[in-house]
Every structure is written in structure tokens, then in C-alpha cells.
Design a protein around this motif. Structure first.
Motif, mmCIF file in Angstrom:
data_model
loop_
_atom_site.group_PDB
_atom_site.id
_atom_site.type_symbol
_atom_site.label_atom_id
_atom_site.label_comp_id
_atom_site.label_asym_id
_atom_site.label_seq_id
_atom_site.Cartn_x
_atom_site.Cartn_y
_atom_site.Cartn_z
ATOM 1 N N THR A 318 0.823 -1.216 0.000
ATOM 2 C CA THR A 318 0.000 0.000 0.000
ATOM 3 C C THR A 318 0.857 1.266 0.000
ATOM 4 O O THR A 318 0.371 2.361 0.226
ATOM 5 C CB THR A 318 -0.947 0.005 1.218
ATOM 6 O OG1 THR A 318 -0.145 -0.093 2.388
ATOM 7 C CG2 THR A 318 -1.927 -1.136 1.146
ATOM 8 N N GLY A 358 -1.874 -3.160 8.137
ATOM 9 C CA GLY A 358 -1.425 -4.036 9.219
ATOM 10 C C GLY A 358 -0.946 -5.406 8.783
ATOM 11 O O GLY A 358 -0.861 -6.325 9.598
ATOM 12 N N ARG A 373 4.752 -1.706 12.901
ATOM 13 C CA ARG A 373 3.326 -1.365 13.033
ATOM 14 C C ARG A 373 3.088 -0.560 14.307
ATOM 15 O O ARG A 373 2.316 0.393 14.333
ATOM 16 C CB ARG A 373 2.461 -2.630 13.002
ATOM 17 C CG ARG A 373 2.315 -3.178 11.582
ATOM 18 C CD ARG A 373 1.703 -4.548 11.537
ATOM 19 N NE ARG A 373 2.578 -5.566 12.089
ATOM 20 C CZ ARG A 373 2.300 -6.866 12.123
ATOM 21 N NH1 ARG A 373 1.139 -7.291 11.659
ATOM 22 N NH2 ARG A 373 3.154 -7.733 12.610
HETATM 23 S S1 SF4 Z 1 2.176 -3.474 7.971
HETATM 24 FE FE1 SF4 Z 1 3.905 -2.623 6.884
HETATM 25 S S2 SF4 Z 1 3.862 -3.604 4.837
HETATM 26 FE FE2 SF4 Z 1 1.853 -3.922 5.788
HETATM 27 S S3 SF4 Z 1 0.635 -2.199 5.031
HETATM 28 FE FE3 SF4 Z 1 1.482 -1.586 7.031
HETATM 29 S S4 SF4 Z 1 3.359 -0.514 6.493
HETATM 30 FE FE4 SF4 Z 1 2.777 -1.655 4.694
#
Ligand code: SF4
Ligand code: SF4
Length: 399
Positions: A318, A358, A373
Motif C-alpha cells: 500500500t 497491518g 506497526r
Molecule cells: S504493515 Fe507494513 S507492509 Fe503492511 S501495510 Fe502496514 S506498512 Fe505496509
């Protein structure tokens, strides 16, 4: 310990006892070192002068504290044109003193000879003096930059010119690139070297080993981490957050035989006291003590984004700019939430932490196994709590 550090100080005192002493007594009790060919006898701690926003020094305070330090023998001050109003503040604080009471280091980031000479004039005017004890190339950390400043028409020619004209007594260079500073040491063209070294970031140990062999004079910046990793603790001037104390950090740095002295920034008058107490009670660490401090440094280091080749960014479907956000968090700790930089140098991001779903792929890709995260969550919280509106901004160079 550098063999040239003179005995003395308040060894035998506990840090707590030292802290109870007046600043004057502490400053007087700090051991000294002679900086090689400059023959300058300095305390093992000088004053680095980035007056950080979170430090909130008033002009009156910086006049008073710098004046007190000079009166009591802290006689080396390092400043730079890019350190906000540091030059004006140092110039103001120096007014009551004879110029030769202080070894003044003036640094310039200007790459060209003309640019550097112009900036030197401006710096000397702000500092209210007509010469620098050491004129330094400031922050040359890659060979591309270094070769340019050392080449024809480059800033190094300005250093030589300034020395010829009596505007610089000695020449120096500061760097965050280990190979670059080692190359500068080997060149034989500089008298003083400023480099980062601390218990958490020990990459420059090999440059310090070289300094021992070449008898190069090194001044250590960021002995407490600099980038906010080991930021000062406002409540206890002897303790840094996480696991390290001011005394451990300073003891560790000054125990390296290649480190002549340290030039920490001190954010508030309270921090000055903590640093002086640690310097006045300095004694070299034993091999076991060094190992123990390094182990603590490793624990600090383990939680920090080192801005590696950023596999986290590539792993994110994303397009959350993970590495940017993590380094931004560290910068915010370092520079303070209200630093003007956030408003001036950034532009709108295409994606930000709100795009995170996430999935955790970034954490799998991160060699340091950071809790990315959690960091993103904290980032959002910080932004909200500080009413910080520039979250959607980022550097133009990012893409
Ligand atoms: S957890 Fe990390 S890889 Fe997954 S969407 Fe969020 S920032 Fe991007
Ligand atoms: S992979 Fe980890 S250490 Fe490397 S830039 Fe990303 S968050 Fe930082």
C-alpha cells in the motif's frame, strides 16, 4: 584513555556528590588534554553549540552559562554557520573575555572556495572576532562531496587562503563517513577531526584506531547518541533514557585511546551540570566495563531504524513510506516537535501511515526486526497529541 589526558579531576567522588557541587567547581575539576600540534590545552569536554529547540535556552542563559564555562576553564567551543543562531550567541557570550581564552572552531558547509570565504566573513562577524582557531569543512561524509571540496576551486582552497590571511590558525574537517574521515587523516592536510562515536554507534572505532597510529587529533561529537537515541533526561541530569548514563557514555568515548576529547551539545543549563559532573569524575573504563557499556549500547541500537536499503518500503503493497516515517520519528525526538524544518522543507506525501493495513510484511523484511506497526501507531498518536499538521509532508528528494 588517551595517554595525554592529564591526571586530576574529581576522581574518587561519586557522581551524586559531584552533582551537589557548584558548576564552577565541577568545571575546574575536569581533566585536560593537549591537542597535538595546536598545543592548545583543553578540558576533555568542550562545548558543541547546536542550541536545540527543545533546550529552550534564552539568550540570557546562554550568555551566563557559556560565560561561566569559559571562566572556569572550558576553553574550546565548536560552532557552525548552519547551527541556527549559535554563532550570534557564542559571539555575545564571548564579549567579556579576551579572545585568546577560547579555542574557537568555525565550520562551513560551503563547497566552493568563494562560497566558503564569504561564509567565513559572515561567521567571524557574528562571532565578533577576526579569526578562527580552527576553520573546518563541515560534514563531508561521501567521497563525491569530499573530492569536490578538496578539488580545484573547492572549499579547501578557502581554508588555505584563510590560513594565509591570518583568519584561521588551524584547519579541520568533520564527517559522518568513516572512510572519508580516515582518508582525510591520511592526507596530512588537517589538524583536527570531528567525528561521531558513542556506545550505541561504534562504527568510527576504526577511524579512532587510525588516529592513534597517525597521532591525529580527534574531537568526538554525539557522545550521547546525538540523534535522540540517548537523549537527555530532563528530570535527572545524570541519567539518559533507555539504559545508559551520561557518565557511562562519556567514560566509554574518552576511554578510547584515539579520542582526545568530547564536544557534546548541552541542551539546557541542567544538562551542562550533568555533563560537567560526569567529566569531572571521569576515569577510564576497564575492559569489562567497556564491554558492559557496549552491551547496553547494543540494546539501544537494536530498536533503531538505521535507514538500511529500505526493504520495508519495497515490501509494502500500500506504499506506506515506512523508512521515511521511522526516520522522521527519530528526527522529531532529536530536533523537537516544533522544529521549523517540518514546515519548510517538505511536500505532500502520496501515501502515509493511514494507508497501512497491518499486514506485517515490512516487519518481515526489516533486518532489525523493528516493531514497525507499533511505530506507525505511535506516530499517529504523536502527531495528534502535538497538533502537528505537517504529517503529510516529506522531503522532495524522497522519490
Ligand atoms: S504493515 Fe507494513 S507492509 Fe503492511 S501495510 Fe502496514 S506498512 Fe505496509
Ligand atoms: S528495513 Fe527496518 S531498518 Fe531498514 S529502513 Fe526499514 S525500518 Fe529501517
Amino acid at each position: 584513555m588517551g595517554a595525554t589526558i592529564a591526571a586530576g579531576g574529581l576522581c574518587g567522588w561519586s557522581l551524586k556528590d559531584a552533582l551537589a557541587q557548584p558548576l564552577e567547581r565541577l568545571a575546574q575539576g575536569i581533566p585536560t588534554v593537549v591537542l597535538g600540534q595546536t598545543k592548545w590545552e583543553s578540558k576533555i569536554v568542550g562545548l558543541g553549540t547546536i542550541f536545540r529547540p527543545e533546550g529552550q535556552w534564552t539568550k540570557k542563559e546562554s550568555d551566563a552559562v557559556i560565560g561561566m564555562l569559559i571562566e572556569n576553564g572550558i576553553n574550546l567551543i565548536e560552532t557552525a554557520a548552519v547551527y541556527g543562531d549559535a554563532e550570534e550567541r557564542v559571539g555575545s557570550a564571548l564579549r567579556p573575555f579576551r579572545r585568546d581564552k577560547v579555542f574557537l572552531i568555525v565550520k562551513s558547509t560551503k563547497v566552493t572556495k568563494d562560497g566558503l570565504l564569504r561564509q567565513l566573513e559572515s561567521s567571524l562577524a557574528k562571532l565578533r572576532t577576526d579569526y578562527a582557531d580552527c576553520l573546518m569543512l563541515h560534514n563531508y561524509s561521501t567521497f563525491i562531496e569530499y573530492d569536490r571540496v578538496m578539488g580545484p576551486g573547492g572549499g579547501f582552497e578557502a581554508l588555505l587562503q584563510a590560513q594565509k590571511d591570518g583568519k584561521a590558525r588551524f584547519l579541520g574537517i568533520s564527517s559522518h563517513g568513516c572512510s572519508v574521515i580516515m582518508s582525510a587523516m591520511k592526507s596530512g592536510k588537517f589538524d583536527l577531526f570531528v567525528l561521531p562515536f558513542n556506545a550505541a554507534h561504534r562504527e568510527f572505532a576504526r577511524a579512532l584506531d587510525l588516529a592513534v597510529r597517525l597521532k591525529a587529533n580527534t574531537l568526538i561529537m554525539k557522545p550521547f547518541g546525538g540523534s535522540g537515541l540517548l537523549k537527555y533526561n530532563d528530570k535527572d541530569p545524570l541519567q539518559l533514557p533507555v539504559t545508559l548514563s551520561v557518565a557511562e557514555c562519556l567514560g566509554y568515548v574518552l576511554s578510547h585511546p584515539g579520542a582526545r576529547m568530547a564536544i557534546p551539545n548541552m541542551s539546557t543549563p541542567e544538562h551542562v551540570k550533568g555533563v560537567l559532573a560526569a567529566a569531572a569524575t571521569f576515569r577510564p573504563l576497564s575492559a569489562d566495563e567497556k564491554k558492559a557499556v557496549e552491551a547496553k549500547g547494543d540494546r539501544v541500537h537494536a530498536g533503531v531504524c538505521l535507514e538500511c536499503p529500505k526493504p520495508c518500503d519495497k515490501a509494502c503493497r500500500t506504499r506506506v513510506p515506512v523508512s521515511y516515517i521511522l526516520s522522521h520519528v527519530q528526527d522529531m525526538h532529536r530536533l523537537g516537535y516544533n522544529h521549523r524544518r517540518w514546515g519548510d522543507e517538505y511536500q505532500v506525501l502520496e501515501h502515509d501511515f493511514m494507508d497501512c493495513d497491518g499486514c506485517g510484511e515490512c516487519e518481515k523484511a526489516c533486518p532489525r526486526k523493528l516493531s514497525i506497526r507499533k511505530e506507525l501507531e505511535n506516530y499517529e498518536k504523536t502527531i495528534r497529541e502535538n497538533h502537528f499538521a505537517d504529517v503529510l509532508m516529506f522531503e522532495k528528494t524522497y522519490r
